[in-house]
Enzyme design. Structure first.
Site, mmCIF file in Angstrom:
data_model
loop_
_atom_site.group_PDB
_atom_site.id
_atom_site.type_symbol
_atom_site.label_atom_id
_atom_site.label_comp_id
_atom_site.label_asym_id
_atom_site.label_seq_id
_atom_site.Cartn_x
_atom_site.Cartn_y
_atom_site.Cartn_z
ATOM 1 C CE LYS A 1 -0.906 0.228 5.039
ATOM 2 N NZ LYS A 1 -0.511 1.525 5.555
ATOM 3 N NE ARG B 1 6.609 6.400 -0.656
ATOM 4 C CZ ARG B 1 6.190 6.060 0.551
ATOM 5 N NH1 ARG B 1 5.117 5.317 0.702
ATOM 6 N NH2 ARG B 1 6.834 6.482 1.625
ATOM 7 N N GLY C 1 -2.653 7.253 7.375
ATOM 8 C CA GLY C 1 -1.698 8.285 7.787
ATOM 9 C C GLY C 1 -0.920 8.792 6.588
ATOM 10 N NE ARG D 1 -1.827 7.448 12.807
ATOM 11 C CZ ARG D 1 -1.440 6.768 11.721
ATOM 12 N NH1 ARG D 1 -2.343 6.145 10.955
ATOM 13 N NH2 ARG D 1 -0.174 6.711 11.392
ATOM 14 C CB SER E 1 5.396 10.885 10.657
ATOM 15 O OG SER E 1 4.990 10.321 9.436
ATOM 16 C CB SER E 2 9.242 9.343 6.883
ATOM 17 O OG SER E 2 8.331 8.301 6.539
ATOM 18 C CB SER F 1 10.052 6.050 8.882
ATOM 19 O OG SER F 1 9.399 5.404 9.933
ATOM 20 C CG ASP G 1 4.400 0.075 9.584
ATOM 21 O OD1 ASP G 1 4.335 0.893 10.525
ATOM 22 O OD2 ASP G 1 4.040 0.343 8.426
ATOM 23 N NE ARG H 1 0.567 -0.569 14.661
ATOM 24 C CZ ARG H 1 0.795 -0.257 13.407
ATOM 25 N NH1 ARG H 1 2.015 0.009 13.006
ATOM 26 N NH2 ARG H 1 -0.201 -0.212 12.549
HETATM 27 O O1 LIG Z 1 5.470 6.223 3.957
HETATM 28 C C1 LIG Z 1 4.887 5.177 4.241
HETATM 29 O O2 LIG Z 1 4.369 4.458 3.364
HETATM 30 C C2 LIG Z 1 4.829 4.758 5.659
HETATM 31 C C3 LIG Z 1 5.723 5.277 6.569
HETATM 32 C C4 LIG Z 1 5.775 4.842 7.986
HETATM 33 O O3 LIG Z 1 5.217 5.856 8.776
HETATM 34 P P1 LIG Z 1 6.101 6.917 9.609
HETATM 35 O O4 LIG Z 1 6.995 7.632 8.675
HETATM 36 O O5 LIG Z 1 5.052 7.803 10.201
HETATM 37 O O6 LIG Z 1 6.863 6.124 10.623
HETATM 38 C C5 LIG Z 1 4.982 3.561 8.217
HETATM 39 O O7 LIG Z 1 4.798 3.360 9.596
HETATM 40 C C6 LIG Z 1 3.641 3.620 7.522
HETATM 41 O O8 LIG Z 1 2.903 2.461 7.741
HETATM 42 C C7 LIG Z 1 3.817 3.745 6.033
HETATM 43 C C1 LIG Z 2 0.967 3.080 10.443
HETATM 44 C C2 LIG Z 2 0.510 2.550 9.312
HETATM 45 O O1 LIG Z 2 0.032 3.223 8.225
HETATM 46 P P1 LIG Z 2 -0.372 4.760 8.077
HETATM 47 O O2 LIG Z 2 0.513 5.561 8.992
HETATM 48 O O3 LIG Z 2 -0.159 5.091 6.636
HETATM 49 O O4 LIG Z 2 -1.815 4.893 8.462
HETATM 50 C C3 LIG Z 2 0.566 1.081 9.108
HETATM 51 O O5 LIG Z 2 0.222 0.643 8.005
HETATM 52 O O6 LIG Z 2 0.940 0.335 10.038
#
Ligand SMILES: O=C(O)C1=C[C@@H](OP(=O)(O)O)[C@@H](O)[C@H](O)C1
Ligand SMILES: C=C(OP(=O)(O)O)C(=O)O
Length: 439
Positions: free
Chosen positions: A20, A25, A97, A125, A170-171, A197, A318, A349
């Protein structure tokens, strides 16, 4: 929805679901291709799956102007760009997110206000406050309720310039800025404090490159320079299989397949992938799990003795739930670092792992800062001693999947409430798990 997990050995072959992270992206990149591009701005996205987060992104790109056609092959989608051909007043990004933080900077390229909202866990969040100031500095107007949560309303366009962003939470917002900034009139310089990340940022740069966009970056991902006035180019893009979703099945093979048996085989995994959660291979290696990679097919077998290990999951947050499930069956105490990264996921988590694994008889200690210590099984029959058969996903897909895997080796059946949470990333999870259960 409730799912009952019966103690069972596992064996068989599964195809990893589509990532996903890559799908969201690639959809955003395909949206940003101008319609005048040859041939007519159509990108072809292959092997895409429709979990809830990807569906939310698909809906967002459609609302922002893309045309979508379904290919004859399962998982193929044709996407014609045309960013802002439609001017939505609102985008609903579901519970994702990534989509929240990716589509907000894109929406900030719109001269008219767009409200970004969602539902469920994303409304709890704190995604809004960290984006507001950098977007304002880049030229957007931003308003939100002030408590840091969605909905938030943005209008632009972003003009570019220099901006500092905190990467420690977060990234994902940096991914959003990387994707939106090539459309700005001026170059954008991003200075990122404490990036975390980081493999996810490498994934973003990989997708940008595939769609014809260039961006320079420091080796430690603390600085990016994104030239303005770039053109996204249509691409044929293959969505990789998802190492994150696969991680739980690989752990199932390591802890619950038959000793000396065929193990669990997961197909559609790129061994050279940039995905953060490919790091599960390193964790399995440290635990002493036998594995064979043949092309894109990874087979994991069970060995009599798994050993406790140390692992820093700061950059692959994750993986924590799957790592806890693995550690539950390792001799000794496994030390996982990086729990600070887990507070604002779909659930808090680290706390939900501790609470739900305690019901399975697994002791998870969170008393040290940034550390999760998981005490491995000691029972001579090799089964977890369940203390409470009523588990709860806390509406968190990764908690549902990891507790299900650990429960394969419990001393009795457990019931997981909120099992539908898996739809966020891996709708086929329960079917796939049943298909490899031997009874
Ligand atoms: O860019 C992405 O696809 C993701 C980045 C990560 O989040 P963070 O950058 O908030 O850690 C990950 O935990 C999330 O499930 C997916
Ligand atoms: C944190 C996750 O995703 P997102 O932040 O994109 O909701 C996840 O998939 O575990």
């Amino acid at each position: 929805m409730k799912e009952t997990v019966y103690p069972s050995a596992v064996q068989g072959r599964i195809v990893a679901p589509a990532s996903k992270s890559y799908a969201q992206r690639a959809l955003a990149a395909a949206l940003l291709v101008p319609v005048s591009d040859n041939p007519a701005g159509w990108s072809e996205l292959r092997n895409m799956g429709l979990c809830n987060d990807t569906s939310a992104a698909l809906d967002a790109v459609r609302r922002l102007g893309a045309e979508i056609r379904y290919g004859e092959n399962r998982g193929t989608y044709y996407v014609e760009g045309g960013f802002l051909r439609r001017r939505p007043q609102e985008l609903n990004i579901g519970e994702s997110g990534l989509s929240a933080r990716l589509f907000t900077p894109l929406a900030a390229q719109s001269p008219e206000p767009v409200t970004v909202t969602g539902h469920g866990s994303i409304l709890k969040r704190p995604v809004a406050s960290a984006m507001a100031e950098p977007l304002r500095r880049l030229g957007a107007s931003v308003s939100f309720s002030g408590d840091g949560f969605l909905p938030l309303t943005v209008s632009g366009p972003l003009r570019g310039g220099t901006v500092e962003v905190d990467g420690s939470l977060s990234s994902q917002f940096i991914t959003g800025l990387l994707m939106a900034s090539p459309l700005s009139a001026e170059d954008t310089h991003l200075a990122v404090r404490r990036p975390k990340s980081v493999p996810y940022l490498a994934m973003t740069l990989e997708v940008l490159h595939a769609f014809g966009i260039s961006a320079a970056h420091a080796a430690d991902y603390t600085e990016f320079v994104i030239p303005g006035r770039q053109r996204y180019r249509a691409a044929v893009y293959n969505i990789e299989g998802d190492w994150s979703g696969a991680s739980c099945l690989l752990v199932a093979g390591a802890v619950a397949s038959l000793p000396g048996g065929e193990g669990v085989t997961v197909d559609n995994l790129n061994p050279g992938s940039l995905q953060a959660d490919r790091a599960i291979v390193e964790a399995l290696t440290r635990a002493g799990v036998p594995m064979d990679f043949c092309g894109r097919v990874l087979t994991v077998r069970r060995t009599e003795v798994l050993r406790a290990f140390e692992f820093d999951a700061t950059d692959c947050p994750d993986l924590f739930p799957a790592l806890a499930a693995l550690a539950a069956f390792c001799g000794g105490t496994t030390v996982l670092r990086g729990t600070t990264r887990l507070t604002h996921k779909e659930s808090d988590r680290a706390a939900t792992i501790a609470a739900e694994f305690a019901k399975l008889g697994v002791e998870v200690d969170l008393s040290q800062a940034d550390v999760m210590a998981v005490r491995g099984l000691t029972a001579p029959d090799g089964k977890l001693r369940v203390r409470d058969t009523s588990l709860d996903s806390h509406n968190d897909h990764r908690i549902a999947m990891a507790t299900a895997v650990a429960a394969l080796r419990a001393d009795r059946a457990v019931v997981i409430d909120g099992a539908e949470a898996v739809n966020k990333s891996y709708p086929e999870f329960w079917n796939d798990l049943k298909n490899i259960c031997l009874k």
